[in-house]
Scaffold this active site. Structure first.
Site, mmCIF file in Angstrom:
data_model
loop_
_atom_site.group_PDB
_atom_site.id
_atom_site.type_symbol
_atom_site.label_atom_id
_atom_site.label_comp_id
_atom_site.label_asym_id
_atom_site.label_seq_id
_atom_site.Cartn_x
_atom_site.Cartn_y
_atom_site.Cartn_z
ATOM 1 N N HIS A 176 18.249 4.007 1.014
ATOM 2 C CA HIS A 176 18.823 2.885 1.759
ATOM 3 C C HIS A 176 18.872 1.639 0.901
ATOM 4 O O HIS A 176 18.079 1.466 -0.011
ATOM 5 C CB HIS A 176 18.123 2.617 3.094
ATOM 6 C CG HIS A 176 16.672 2.217 3.067
ATOM 7 N ND1 HIS A 176 15.669 2.950 2.481
ATOM 8 C CD2 HIS A 176 16.051 1.129 3.616
ATOM 9 C CE1 HIS A 176 14.492 2.357 2.682
ATOM 10 N NE2 HIS A 176 14.703 1.241 3.354
ATOM 11 N N GLU A 200 11.014 2.974 -1.981
ATOM 12 C CA GLU A 200 9.902 3.271 -1.059
ATOM 13 C C GLU A 200 9.459 4.732 -1.166
ATOM 14 O O GLU A 200 8.350 5.071 -0.746
ATOM 15 C CB GLU A 200 10.310 2.948 0.386
ATOM 16 C CG GLU A 200 10.460 1.455 0.633
ATOM 17 C CD GLU A 200 10.851 1.104 2.073
ATOM 18 O OE1 GLU A 200 10.745 -0.080 2.427
ATOM 19 O OE2 GLU A 200 11.284 1.999 2.838
ATOM 20 N N HIS A 233 6.370 -5.635 4.018
ATOM 21 C CA HIS A 233 7.714 -6.154 3.727
ATOM 22 C C HIS A 233 7.708 -7.681 3.774
ATOM 23 O O HIS A 233 8.484 -8.292 4.511
ATOM 24 C CB HIS A 233 8.714 -5.607 4.733
ATOM 25 C CG HIS A 233 8.825 -4.114 4.747
ATOM 26 N ND1 HIS A 233 7.863 -3.304 5.312
ATOM 27 C CD2 HIS A 233 9.768 -3.284 4.256
ATOM 28 C CE1 HIS A 233 8.233 -2.036 5.170
ATOM 29 N NE2 HIS A 233 9.375 -1.991 4.533
ATOM 30 N N HIS A 292 10.216 4.646 7.793
ATOM 31 C CA HIS A 292 9.495 3.724 8.697
ATOM 32 C C HIS A 292 10.417 2.625 9.252
ATOM 33 O O HIS A 292 9.964 1.497 9.505
ATOM 34 C CB HIS A 292 8.280 3.125 7.973
ATOM 35 C CG HIS A 292 8.617 2.336 6.737
ATOM 36 N ND1 HIS A 292 7.802 2.307 5.625
ATOM 37 C CD2 HIS A 292 9.665 1.538 6.429
ATOM 38 C CE1 HIS A 292 8.337 1.516 4.702
ATOM 39 N NE2 HIS A 292 9.471 1.030 5.167
HETATM 40 C C1 DHB Z 1 15.379 -0.740 7.425
HETATM 41 C C2 DHB Z 1 14.636 0.225 6.756
HETATM 42 C C3 DHB Z 1 13.416 -0.110 6.182
HETATM 43 O O1 DHB Z 1 12.627 0.766 5.488
HETATM 44 C C4 DHB Z 1 12.924 -1.388 6.309
HETATM 45 O O2 DHB Z 1 11.715 -1.659 5.794
HETATM 46 C C5 DHB Z 1 13.668 -2.369 6.957
HETATM 47 C C6 DHB Z 1 14.896 -2.034 7.529
HETATM 48 C C7 DHB Z 1 16.694 -0.395 8.063
HETATM 49 O O3 DHB Z 1 17.182 0.719 7.910
HETATM 50 O O4 DHB Z 1 17.262 -1.260 8.747
HETATM 51 FE FE FE Z 2 10.868 -0.368 4.475
#
Ligand code: DHB
Ligand code: FE
Length: 286
Positions: free
Chosen positions: A193, A240, A59, A12
């Site tokens: 990530h 996540e 978030h 997302h």
């Molecule tokens: C990014 C990915 C995420 O899931 C998020 O909530 C905020 C930023 C990103 O890759 O920048």
């Molecule tokens: Fe996220």
């Protein structure tokens, strides 16, 4: 009787939403990302459900750190896009389904899941970016949506196994709802990530692809992944992926994977996307 007919999981990434909103989907950087969503955009034309139970995380856009529910369900008639610092995304208001949300909450509590009730919540990229990826730029979302928010922002987060069993309980709750509703369950976020600290930028395709493989028929292994392992292998935001386990738990034992996409990177994230359906639903369709 209501029934869960399919599950969708997708990353997302907020920059994906910005690319859509600012007309940049044809840019060289973004083309391969959006190409990976052409399949689902076509598929959904014939498979648009009445309601989506959309498992995501806020978030700290709407839920500040004052109160952090582990699991929370949206009861409101409508949910507005949240202001994430650049103003709310220019996407339609999300229309809820309070009758089904209330039924699910009641059944979950009977099933000993103590779920928080959200009578008001603005929804951030965790919920709106997946809707944009699947339905594109529309004046109105063609479905009703029940937001189901999971705490992945502050320790202690729930375990993947707890999320999987929550998905099973949600499926039971949906099946005991008397109205004839076609329901999908979506899980958003991930894949690997890390946005912060010395390991910022971490992506682990080996872990992600093994996760995707096991999501089909080795869920026992996924249910054993600890929060520490998610942190170590998939980065601080890879947790996540537990939202994907709610989706998978709700689909039952045997599923058919209809579509899979994996792309590295979009923004800081490994983008993953799957569409699955319960084998039983398929049998009923055929
Ligand atoms: C990014 C990915 C995420 O899931 C998020 O909530 C905020 C930023 C990103 O890759 O920048
Ligand atoms: Fe996220």
């Amino acid at each position: 009787m209501a029934r869960i007919t399919a599950g969708i999981a997708t990353s997302h990434v907020p920059a994906i939403g910005a690319a859509i909103d600012l007309g940049k989907t044809g840019d060289e950087y973004w083309k391969p990302v959006f190409a990976g969503y052409e399949w689902v955009k076509n598929w959904i034309l014939d498979e648009t459900p009445d309601v989506i139970i959309l498992c995501y995380n806020d978030h700290a856009s709407s839920m500040m750190l004052d109160i952090v529910p582990t699991f929370a369900i949206g009861f409101a008639e409508e949910f507005e896009p949240a202001d994430e610092g650049w103003g709310p995304r220019p996407v339609p208001t999300v229309v809820g389904c309070p009758e089904l949300a209330g039924h699910i909450a009641e059944q979950l509590v009977i099933d000993e899941f103590d779920i928080t009730i959200m009578n008001h919540i603005d929804v951030d990229h965790g919920l709106t970016v997946p809707l944009s990826l699947v339905f594109g730029q529309v004046d109105e979302w063609p479905v009703r949506v029940i937001p189901l928010a999971v705490n992945v922002t502050q320790f202690p987060t729930p375990s993947g196994n707890r999320c999987f069993t929550l998905g099973q309980a949600i499926a039971d709750a949906v099946e005991s709802f008397p109205a004839d509703l076609n329901v999908q369950i979506w899980g958003t976020g991930g894949m690997s990530h890390q946005l912060q600290g010395p390991r910022a930028g971490l992506i682990n395709p080996k872990f992600d692809n093994a996760f995707l493989d096991r999501l089909i028929d080795r869920t026992d292994e996924l249910r054993q992944i600890t929060r520490l392992e998610f942190l170590r292998e998939s980065g601080s935001e890879g947790i996540e992926l537990i939202m994907w386990l709610i989706m998978r738990g709700a689909l039952g034992k045997d599923v058919e994977e209809l579509y899979r996409f994996y792309h590295v990177p979009a923004s800081n994230t490994a983008v993953g996307h799957v569409v699955m359906r319960p084998k039983t639903a398929q049998a009923a369709d055929d």
